[in-house]
Design an enzyme around this catalytic site. Structure first.
Site, PDB file in Angstrom:
ATOM      1  N   CYS A   9      -0.482   4.001   2.322  1.00 19.92           N
ATOM      2  CA  CYS A   9      -0.146   3.778   3.737  1.00 19.92           C
ATOM      3  C   CYS A   9       1.336   4.060   4.008  1.00 19.92           C
ATOM      4  O   CYS A   9       1.680   4.705   4.993  1.00 19.92           O
ATOM      5  CB  CYS A   9      -0.400   2.327   4.133  1.00 19.92           C
ATOM      6  SG  CYS A   9      -1.964   1.653   3.581  1.00 19.92           S
ATOM      7  N   ASP A  10       2.212   3.543   3.154  1.00 19.90           N
ATOM      8  CA  ASP A  10       3.635   3.466   3.496  1.00 19.90           C
ATOM      9  C   ASP A  10       4.555   4.317   2.624  1.00 19.90           C
ATOM     10  O   ASP A  10       5.759   4.409   2.908  1.00 19.90           O
ATOM     11  CB  ASP A  10       4.101   1.996   3.420  1.00 19.90           C
ATOM     12  CG  ASP A  10       3.331   1.115   4.390  1.00 19.90           C
ATOM     13  OD1 ASP A  10       2.867   1.639   5.420  1.00 19.90           O
ATOM     14  OD2 ASP A  10       3.178  -0.085   4.105  1.00 19.90           O
TER      15      ASP A  10
ATOM     16  N   CYS B 123       0.826  -1.207   0.000  1.00 20.55           N
ATOM     17  CA  CYS B 123       0.000   0.000   0.000  1.00 20.55           C
ATOM     18  C   CYS B 123       0.865   1.264   0.000  1.00 20.55           C
ATOM     19  O   CYS B 123       1.452   1.623   1.024  1.00 20.55           O
ATOM     20  CB  CYS B 123      -0.906  -0.056   1.233  1.00 20.55           C
ATOM     21  SG  CYS B 123      -1.925   1.388   1.436  1.00 20.55           S
TER      22      CYS B 123
HETATM   23  C1  LIG Z   1       0.436  -4.349   5.771  1.00 18.67           C
HETATM   24  C2  LIG Z   1      -0.705  -3.366   5.672  1.00 18.67           C
HETATM   25  C3  LIG Z   1      -0.498  -2.057   6.075  1.00 18.67           C
HETATM   26  C4  LIG Z   1      -1.539  -1.143   6.020  1.00 18.67           C
HETATM   27  N1  LIG Z   1      -1.312   0.128   6.461  1.00 18.67           N
HETATM   28  C5  LIG Z   1      -2.329   1.003   6.505  1.00 18.67           C
HETATM   29  C6  LIG Z   1      -2.125   2.308   7.051  1.00 18.67           C
HETATM   30  O1  LIG Z   1      -1.018   2.664   7.453  1.00 18.67           O
HETATM   31  N2  LIG Z   1      -3.203   3.134   7.108  1.00 18.67           N
HETATM   32  C7  LIG Z   1      -4.448   2.776   6.654  1.00 18.67           C
HETATM   33  O2  LIG Z   1      -5.402   3.566   6.759  1.00 18.67           O
HETATM   34  N3  LIG Z   1      -4.662   1.544   6.118  1.00 18.67           N
HETATM   35  C8  LIG Z   1      -3.644   0.664   6.032  1.00 18.67           C
HETATM   36  N4  LIG Z   1      -3.842  -0.588   5.491  1.00 18.67           N
HETATM   37  C9  LIG Z   1      -5.174  -0.909   4.949  1.00 18.67           C
HETATM   38  C10 LIG Z   1      -6.106  -1.275   6.125  1.00 18.67           C
HETATM   39  O3  LIG Z   1      -5.514  -2.292   6.875  1.00 18.67           O
HETATM   40  C11 LIG Z   1      -7.466  -1.731   5.612  1.00 18.67           C
HETATM   41  O4  LIG Z   1      -8.022  -0.726   4.800  1.00 18.67           O
HETATM   42  C12 LIG Z   1      -8.413  -2.009   6.784  1.00 18.67           C
HETATM   43  O5  LIG Z   1      -7.872  -2.989   7.629  1.00 18.67           O
HETATM   44  C13 LIG Z   1      -9.763  -2.468   6.285  1.00 18.67           C
HETATM   45  O6  LIG Z   1     -10.553  -2.810   7.387  1.00 18.67           O
HETATM   46  P1  LIG Z   1     -11.779  -3.834   7.263  1.00 18.67           P
HETATM   47  O7  LIG Z   1     -12.312  -3.988   8.637  1.00 18.67           O
HETATM   48  O8  LIG Z   1     -12.671  -3.393   6.183  1.00 18.67           O
HETATM   49  O9  LIG Z   1     -11.152  -5.194   6.737  1.00 18.67           O
HETATM   50  P2  LIG Z   1      -9.996  -6.158   7.340  1.00 18.67           P
HETATM   51  O10 LIG Z   1      -8.999  -5.375   8.094  1.00 18.67           O
HETATM   52  O11 LIG Z   1      -9.537  -6.955   6.177  1.00 18.67           O
HETATM   53  O12 LIG Z   1     -10.782  -7.079   8.356  1.00 18.67           O
HETATM   54  C14 LIG Z   1     -11.703  -8.051   7.927  1.00 18.67           C
HETATM   55  C15 LIG Z   1     -11.780  -9.169   8.959  1.00 18.67           C
HETATM   56  O13 LIG Z   1     -12.832 -10.066   8.584  1.00 18.67           O
HETATM   57  C16 LIG Z   1     -12.411 -11.394   8.818  1.00 18.67           C
HETATM   58  N5  LIG Z   1     -13.209 -12.292   7.956  1.00 18.67           N
HETATM   59  C17 LIG Z   1     -13.142 -12.410   6.606  1.00 18.67           C
HETATM   60  N6  LIG Z   1     -14.056 -13.289   6.162  1.00 18.67           N
HETATM   61  C18 LIG Z   1     -14.714 -13.757   7.258  1.00 18.67           C
HETATM   62  C19 LIG Z   1     -15.769 -14.687   7.448  1.00 18.67           C
HETATM   63  N7  LIG Z   1     -16.360 -15.317   6.414  1.00 18.67           N
HETATM   64  N8  LIG Z   1     -16.206 -14.934   8.708  1.00 18.67           N
HETATM   65  C20 LIG Z   1     -15.639 -14.306   9.777  1.00 18.67           C
HETATM   66  N9  LIG Z   1     -14.619 -13.395   9.645  1.00 18.67           N
HETATM   67  C21 LIG Z   1     -14.177 -13.126   8.403  1.00 18.67           C
HETATM   68  C22 LIG Z   1     -10.929 -11.377   8.470  1.00 18.67           C
HETATM   69  O14 LIG Z   1     -10.236 -12.464   9.104  1.00 18.67           O
HETATM   70  C23 LIG Z   1     -10.515 -10.005   9.037  1.00 18.67           C
HETATM   71  O15 LIG Z   1     -10.072 -10.088  10.363  1.00 18.67           O
HETATM   72  C24 LIG Z   1      -2.817  -1.529   5.521  1.00 18.67           C
HETATM   73  C25 LIG Z   1      -3.020  -2.854   5.081  1.00 18.67           C
HETATM   74  C26 LIG Z   1      -1.972  -3.761   5.163  1.00 18.67           C
HETATM   75  C27 LIG Z   1      -2.204  -5.178   4.703  1.00 18.67           C
END
Ligand SMILES: Cc1cc2nc3c(=O)[nH]c(=O)nc-3n(C[C@H](O)[C@H](O)[C@H](O)COP(=O)(O)OP(=O)(O)OC[C@H]3O[C@@H](n4cnc5c(N)ncnc54)[C@H](O)[C@@H]3O)c2cc1C
Length: 306
Positions: A136-137, A133
């Site tokens: 992000c980084d 990303c």
């Molecule tokens: C290495 C890295 C660094 C990042 N750095 C930044 C940053 O600095 N700043 C920033 O704003 N964003 C950053 N991001 C992006 C950010 O992490 C995501 O935009 C954010 O986490 C999205 O949140 P979410 O809750 O939508 O999804 P997710 O964080 O993907 O969470 C979804 C959750 O649902 C669970 N899940 C999936 N399917 C199922 C199911 N069928 N049943 C039960 N549970 C399930 C998964 O296990 C997961 O825990 C980064 C991403 C990565 C990978």
């Protein structure tokens, strides 16, 4: 008789936990179901520096705080992977790997994962030079040399963004051309600090504590090419986790859930928040923004049921 929750939230990432906070503060009973571990994708990031009001925090600490807030407000939590959702007579029946659950409304917050490359060193340097990303980084690599792998719109946008920040950006693609919009390709071709090389397959990421060198093989000539860089950005697509819900939501061509601006899906009482929905920017800030809306819409729906 099994408990009927007001809201079941699928996923304990930023979107899921924020939904839980909003729904609990509105007095609704909440169950969060998470298939793996608390925190979602951001929990794997060692440094988050774009979450407003917190200058710098690890992803784990940020998500521990969110989880504590949700559970202290009274949200229930269980580890289970939701495999199927069925709406019958106004109630949602969820089938998990370990159990079945019932709720009056559901928020899908299942996020997505980044496509990776199976090459030596990639996994070892995630968070220490390998990133998925640039939003992000990217700013961690001010005036430094970086490499970016990818050939579609996200990769092109990341390359343009990185070329504003970094000293030199090496853009490497697997095939012999870009697949993104021509306007982005043309803009990139004009950047003097960008060097584009096609037909490169990543072989290895090398370094001691942090990335120092990225090694490719030219798929046409077999020649080995090496770049001395501090960062490697991989932008070859994401995989949304929506395949279990196709009977209750519409997906776009890339597999993301189609929703209104207020996070409504095509099924009444079923909402979506975060990275798993169709949107222009996948970040913590946008995930929690969706979550506040989705939970508020769920609360409104529940209140109308009474
Ligand atoms: C290495 C890295 C660094 C990042 N750095 C930044 C940053 O600095 N700043 C920033 O704003 N964003 C950053 N991001 C992006 C950010 O992490 C995501 O935009 C954010 O986490 C999205 O949140 P979410 O809750 O939508 O999804 P997710 O964080 O993907 O969470 C979804 C959750 O649902 C669970 N899940 C999936 N399917 C199922 C199911 N069928 N049943 C039960 N549970 C399930 C998964 O296990 C997961 O825990 C980064 C991403 C990565 C990978």
């Amino acid at each position: 008789m099994a408990t009927i929750f007001d809201v079941i939230i699928i996923g304990a990432g930023p979107a899921g936990l924020t939904s839980a906070i909003y729904a609990r503060r509105a007095g609704k009973s909440v169950l969060i179901l998470e298939k793996e571990s608390i925190g979602g994708q951001i929990a794997t990031s060692p440094k988050v520096e774009n979450y407003p009001s917190i200058i710098s925090i690890s992803g784990t600490e940020l998500m521990d705080n969110m989880m504590n807030q949700a559970t202290e407000l009274g949200a229930d939590f269980d580890i289970d992977e939701v495999k199927h959702i069925e709406k019958v007579d106004g109630l949602f029946h969820l089938t998990g790997e370990y159990g079945n659950y019932t709720a009056k409304s559901v928020i899908i917050a299942t996020g997505c994962s980044h496509r990776s490359i199976n090459a030596k060193g990639v996994e070892d340097f995630i968070g220490n030079g390998v990133s998925y990303c640039a939003v992000c980084d990217g700013s961690f690599y001010q005036n430094q040399d970086v490499c970016l792998i990818g050939d579609a719109n996200t990769a092109l946008q990341y390359a343009l963004m990185l070329s504003n920040i970094c000293h030199k950006v090496y853009v490497c693609t697997l095939f012999d051309k870009f697949f993104g919009e021509d306007i982005l390709v043309q803009a990139l071709l004009k950047r003097e600090n960008v060097e584009i090389t096609h037909n490169l397959l990543l072989q290895e990421v090398k370094g001691s504590d942090e990335v120092e060198e990225v090694i490719f093989k030219d798929t046409k000539t077999e020649e080995i090419k090496s770049y001395a860089v501090k960062g490697l950005f991989i932008a070859i697509g994401q995989i949304p986790h929506n395949e279990n819900f196709t009977n209750v939501v519409d997906l776009d061509k890339d597999g993301y859930i189609v929703a209104t601006d207020d996070c409504f899906t095509k099924t009444e009482g079923l909402y979506v928040a975060g990275d798993c929905r169709k949107k222009a920017l996948r970040q913590v800030a946008t995930a929690i923004g969706d979550a506040a809306l989705a939970a508020t819409m769920a609360v409104k729906y529940l209140d109308q049921l009474k």
